[in-house]
Design a protein around this motif. Structure first.
Motif, PDB file in Angstrom:
ATOM      1  N   THR A   8       0.529  -1.037  -0.191  1.00  0.00           N
ATOM      2  CA  THR A   8      -0.204   0.085   0.008  1.00  0.00           C
ATOM      3  C   THR A   8       1.055   0.983  -0.093  1.00  0.00           C
ATOM      4  OG1 THR A   8      -0.033   0.270   2.602  1.00  0.00           O
ATOM      5  CG2 THR A   8      -1.908  -1.292   1.079  1.00  0.00           C
ATOM      6  N   SER A   9      -0.004   2.433  -0.259  1.00  0.00           N
ATOM      7  CA  SER A   9       0.597   3.843  -0.179  1.00  0.00           C
ATOM      8  C   SER A   9       0.284   4.972   0.537  1.00  0.00           C
ATOM      9  CB  SER A   9       1.009   4.690  -1.121  1.00  0.00           C
ATOM     10  OG  SER A   9      -0.406   4.066  -2.317  1.00  0.00           O
ATOM     11  N   ALA A  10       0.612   5.690   0.966  1.00  0.00           N
ATOM     12  CA  ALA A  10       0.178   6.355   2.037  1.00  0.00           C
ATOM     13  C   ALA A  10       0.825   7.656   1.818  1.00  0.00           C
ATOM     14  CB  ALA A  10       0.531   6.528   3.121  1.00  0.00           C
ATOM     15  N   ASN A  11      -0.210   8.990   2.057  1.00  0.00           N
ATOM     16  CA  ASN A  11       0.209  10.424   1.592  1.00  0.00           C
ATOM     17  C   ASN A  11       1.299  10.448   3.172  1.00  0.00           C
ATOM     18  OD1 ASN A  11      -0.972  10.625  -0.517  1.00  0.00           O
ATOM     19  ND2 ASN A  11      -2.938  11.851   0.249  1.00  0.00           N
ATOM     20  N   VAL A  12       2.337  11.740   2.582  1.00  0.00           N
ATOM     21  CA  VAL A  12       3.017  11.813   4.472  1.00  0.00           C
ATOM     22  C   VAL A  12       3.205  13.886   4.469  1.00  0.00           C
ATOM     23  CG1 VAL A  12       4.412   9.576   3.782  1.00  0.00           C
ATOM     24  CG2 VAL A  12       5.253  12.020   3.029  1.00  0.00           C
ATOM     25  N   VAL A  40       4.473   7.491  -0.360  1.00  0.00           N
ATOM     26  CA  VAL A  40       5.353   6.999  -0.108  1.00  0.00           C
ATOM     27  C   VAL A  40       5.174   5.575  -0.244  1.00  0.00           C
ATOM     28  CG1 VAL A  40       4.695   6.803   2.598  1.00  0.00           C
ATOM     29  CG2 VAL A  40       7.171   5.626   1.477  1.00  0.00           C
ATOM     30  N   MET A  41       5.725   4.527  -0.897  1.00  0.00           N
ATOM     31  CA  MET A  41       5.185   3.248  -0.757  1.00  0.00           C
ATOM     32  C   MET A  41       5.996   2.417   0.090  1.00  0.00           C
ATOM     33  SD  MET A  41       3.321   1.986  -2.921  1.00  0.00           S
ATOM     34  CE  MET A  41       2.726  -0.343  -3.930  1.00  0.00           C
ATOM     35  N   CYS A  42       4.842   0.832   0.596  1.00  0.00           N
ATOM     36  CA  CYS A  42       5.044   0.020   1.036  1.00  0.00           C
ATOM     37  C   CYS A  42       5.181  -1.259   0.207  1.00  0.00           C
ATOM     38  CB  CYS A  42       4.107  -0.280   2.602  1.00  0.00           C
ATOM     39  SG  CYS A  42       4.571  -1.340   3.824  1.00  0.00           S
ATOM     40  N   PRO A  43       6.611  -1.503  -0.088  1.00  0.00           N
ATOM     41  CA  PRO A  43       7.307  -2.650  -0.558  1.00  0.00           C
ATOM     42  C   PRO A  43       6.589  -4.173  -1.064  1.00  0.00           C
ATOM     43  CG  PRO A  43       8.889  -2.409   0.144  1.00  0.00           C
ATOM     44  CD  PRO A  43       8.135  -1.198   0.832  1.00  0.00           C
ATOM     45  N   GLU A  44       5.545  -4.447  -1.646  1.00  0.00           N
ATOM     46  CA  GLU A  44       4.695  -4.968  -1.616  1.00  0.00           C
ATOM     47  C   GLU A  44       5.294  -6.770  -0.948  1.00  0.00           C
ATOM     48  OE1 GLU A  44       1.723  -8.169  -4.968  1.00  0.00           O
ATOM     49  OE2 GLU A  44       2.496  -6.242  -4.991  1.00  0.00           O
ATOM     50  N   SER A  45       4.726  -7.772  -0.481  1.00  0.00           N
ATOM     51  CA  SER A  45       4.942  -9.041   0.177  1.00  0.00           C
ATOM     52  C   SER A  45       4.829 -10.265  -0.876  1.00  0.00           C
ATOM     53  CB  SER A  45       5.088  -9.417   1.167  1.00  0.00           C
ATOM     54  OG  SER A  45       5.325 -10.770   1.861  1.00  0.00           O
ATOM     55  N   THR A  46       6.039 -11.235  -1.004  1.00  0.00           N
ATOM     56  CA  THR A  46       4.910 -11.685  -2.092  1.00  0.00           C
ATOM     57  C   THR A  46       5.268 -13.061  -0.946  1.00  0.00           C
ATOM     58  OG1 THR A  46       5.859 -11.040  -4.162  1.00  0.00           O
ATOM     59  CG2 THR A  46       5.301 -13.085  -4.812  1.00  0.00           C
ATOM     60  N   PRO A  47       4.709 -13.901   0.033  1.00  0.00           N
ATOM     61  CA  PRO A  47       4.560 -14.843   0.826  1.00  0.00           C
ATOM     62  C   PRO A  47       4.864 -16.095   0.088  1.00  0.00           C
ATOM     63  CG  PRO A  47       2.752 -14.322   1.339  1.00  0.00           C
ATOM     64  CD  PRO A  47       3.163 -13.191  -0.403  1.00  0.00           C
ATOM     65  N   ILE A  48       5.818 -16.703  -0.941  1.00  0.00           N
ATOM     66  CA  ILE A  48       6.381 -18.149  -1.522  1.00  0.00           C
ATOM     67  C   ILE A  48       6.847 -18.991  -1.138  1.00  0.00           C
ATOM     68  CG2 ILE A  48       6.659 -18.810  -3.733  1.00  0.00           C
ATOM     69  CD1 ILE A  48       5.494 -16.961  -5.220  1.00  0.00           C
ATOM     70  N   ILE A 107      12.003  10.346   0.889  1.00  0.00           N
ATOM     71  CA  ILE A 107      11.185  11.570   1.455  1.00  0.00           C
ATOM     72  C   ILE A 107      12.225  12.673   2.037  1.00  0.00           C
ATOM     73  CG2 ILE A 107       9.157  12.186   3.379  1.00  0.00           C
ATOM     74  CD1 ILE A 107       9.116  10.068   1.327  1.00  0.00           C
ATOM     75  N   GLU A 108      11.644  14.414   2.005  1.00  0.00           N
ATOM     76  CA  GLU A 108      12.512  14.809   2.351  1.00  0.00           C
ATOM     77  C   GLU A 108      11.815  16.119   2.709  1.00  0.00           C
ATOM     78  OE1 GLU A 108      16.362  16.438   0.647  1.00  0.00           O
ATOM     79  OE2 GLU A 108      16.463  14.812  -0.480  1.00  0.00           O
ATOM     80  N   CYS A 109      11.488  16.923   4.160  1.00  0.00           N
ATOM     81  CA  CYS A 109      11.489  18.033   4.541  1.00  0.00           C
ATOM     82  C   CYS A 109      11.730  19.102   4.575  1.00  0.00           C
ATOM     83  CB  CYS A 109      10.048  17.767   5.808  1.00  0.00           C
ATOM     84  SG  CYS A 109       8.754  16.648   5.902  1.00  0.00           S
ATOM     85  N   PRO A 110      11.641  20.181   4.478  1.00  0.00           N
ATOM     86  CA  PRO A 110      12.007  21.377   3.974  1.00  0.00           C
ATOM     87  C   PRO A 110      13.423  21.809   5.345  1.00  0.00           C
ATOM     88  CG  PRO A 110      10.382  22.421   3.238  1.00  0.00           C
ATOM     89  CD  PRO A 110      10.215  21.211   3.459  1.00  0.00           C
ATOM     90  N   GLU A 111      13.873  21.941   5.744  1.00  0.00           N
ATOM     91  CA  GLU A 111      14.361  22.886   7.113  1.00  0.00           C
ATOM     92  C   GLU A 111      13.088  23.230   7.892  1.00  0.00           C
ATOM     93  OE1 GLU A 111      16.812  21.073   8.994  1.00  0.00           O
ATOM     94  OE2 GLU A 111      17.488  20.220   7.404  1.00  0.00           O
ATOM     95  N   ALA A 112      12.984  23.612   9.040  1.00  0.00           N
ATOM     96  CA  ALA A 112      12.248  24.512   9.976  1.00  0.00           C
ATOM     97  C   ALA A 112      13.076  25.496  10.070  1.00  0.00           C
ATOM     98  CB  ALA A 112      12.471  24.271  11.392  1.00  0.00           C
ATOM     99  N   SER A 113      12.500  27.029   9.621  1.00  0.00           N
ATOM    100  CA  SER A 113      13.177  28.514   9.648  1.00  0.00           C
ATOM    101  C   SER A 113      12.986  28.864  11.139  1.00  0.00           C
ATOM    102  CB  SER A 113      12.383  29.105   8.656  1.00  0.00           C
ATOM    103  OG  SER A 113      12.687  30.655   8.917  1.00  0.00           O
TER     104      SER A 113
END
Length: 141
Positions: free
Chosen positions: A59-63, A76-84, A112-118
């Motif tokens: 799945t993916s999610a907004n950050v 950001v994406m959480c990689p898929e798992s292939t439980p074989i 994922i990068e965020c601007p430094e806080a001013s």
């Protein structure tokens, strides 16, 4: 001695009954009790926008940035798992290990990068720093 038709019938009967008594041997694994999950990388200055602590594999999610600014990458994406088997899914296998529960969460979000806080007021520059034009001036008395 059995005749050909009787022998053929007995052979076919045995051939069809054997699979009922012998279950096929196969290996399987997966994390059915506790599925693989992803969490923000440690030391990151962002969180999942919906406030959740983790997201499921595949799945993916907004950050959102911890300081309230907009991130340079919005999802950001959480990689898929292939439980074989271990060979088909080595990254999740090293994270989760064996058994029916995934033993750890996978850290994601290296991009994922965020601007430094001013720390200065808008439009002002900190003492001794270069201006937004790339040069600085000093007053000589």
């Amino acid at each position: 001695m059995l005749r050909k038709p009787a022998f053929l019938a007995a052979s076919l009967t045995v051939a069809h009954l054997v699979p009922l008594f012998l279950k096929p041997m196969q290996a399987s694994w997966g994390w059915s009790a506790s599925m693989p999950m992803c969490i923000p990388k440690s030391g990151g200055n962002w969180t999942f926008a919906d406030g959740s602590a983790s997201i499921a594999a595949g799945t993916s999610a907004n950050v959102t940035c911890s300081n309230g600014d907009m991130p340079f990458v919005m999802t950001v994406m959480c990689p898929e798992s292939t439980p074989i088997n271990k060979t088909m899914d080595p990254e999740w296998w090293s994270t989760c290990g064996g058994g029916d529960s995934c033993k750890a969460s996978r850290e994601i979000g290296d991009d994922i990068e965020c601007p430094e806080a001013s720390t200065t007021a808008p439009g002002a520059t900190a003492a001794g720093s270069a201006s937004s034009w790339g040069f600085s001036a000093s007053l000589v008395v």
